[in-house]
Design a protein around this motif. Structure first.
Motif: not given
Length: 198
Positions: A162, A166-167, A169-171, A173-174
């Protein structure tokens, strides 16, 4: 009827020309491959009989560069995590703006501690005995000093498959949300145990 024969023979001729060209291409490919195979057979073979590692005789003059024994760095991309004595060892999640991401998450969490969490603590503290503000500030500073290590821990816990741009910004935030939960739990645990300490 002659027109049908004429059409049929024209199609047959074009098909034969196509097959002839294809056969010539295949013959050229076979010739190239046989030439390369002959060249490979003419090269002398490399024979490595035995490699012995004698770590007690290893002399280190400079501590720079990379020493790979048993693992190739390219193979690390396919490994999610190692386990040493049943404890997982996380592979560091390294990317160009890592330090900036850690600082960004720290700033976000500092803001969270000083606004939302402070309001929640004030509401929760209204029911409990008053807590010395200097002691509360000491707890905030102590937790703030631990934030970078906790962020690094969560970053390095991201599965290798992961770890894509691309991932990211999601990481981020998480990880921020996980740490907000951790901070809330730490402060409320402190509030619950504070009367016992006084």
């Amino acid at each position: 009827m002659n027109a049908d024969y004429h059409t049929y023979f024209c199609q047959l001729q074009s098909y034969l020309e196509f097959q002839d060209k294809r056969i010539k291409d295949l013959e050229a490919a076979v010739h190239t491959l046989s030439t390369e195979l002959r060249q490979l057979k003419e090269k002398p073979a490399v024979n490595v009989e035995r490699i012995e590692y004698r770590f007690d005789q290893l002399k280190v003059e400079r501590l720079d560069g990379t020493l790979n024994i048993g693992l190739n760095p390219q193979e690390l991309q396919n490994i999610d995590e190692f386990a040493v004595n049943s404890e997982p060892v996380h592979i560091p999640y390294v990317f160009p703006q890592r330090d900036q991401v850690i600082e960004h998450i720290c700033r976000t969490l500092q803001t969270y501690m000083n606004t939302e969490l402070a309001e929640n603590l004030a509401r929760a503290g209204a029911d409990s005995p008053s807590i010395d503000p200097s002691y509360l500030n000491f707890i905030k500073e102590d937790i703030s000093s631990q934030l970078p290590q906790k962020i690094i821990y969560y970053l390095d816990s991201v599965p290798v498959n992961e770890r894509t741009p691309e991932e990211l910004s999601v990481q981020i935030e998480n990880i921020t949300e996980k740490l907000k939960v951790d901070l809330s739990q730490a402060f409320f645990t402190f509030l619950n145990s504070a009367p016992k300490q006084q």
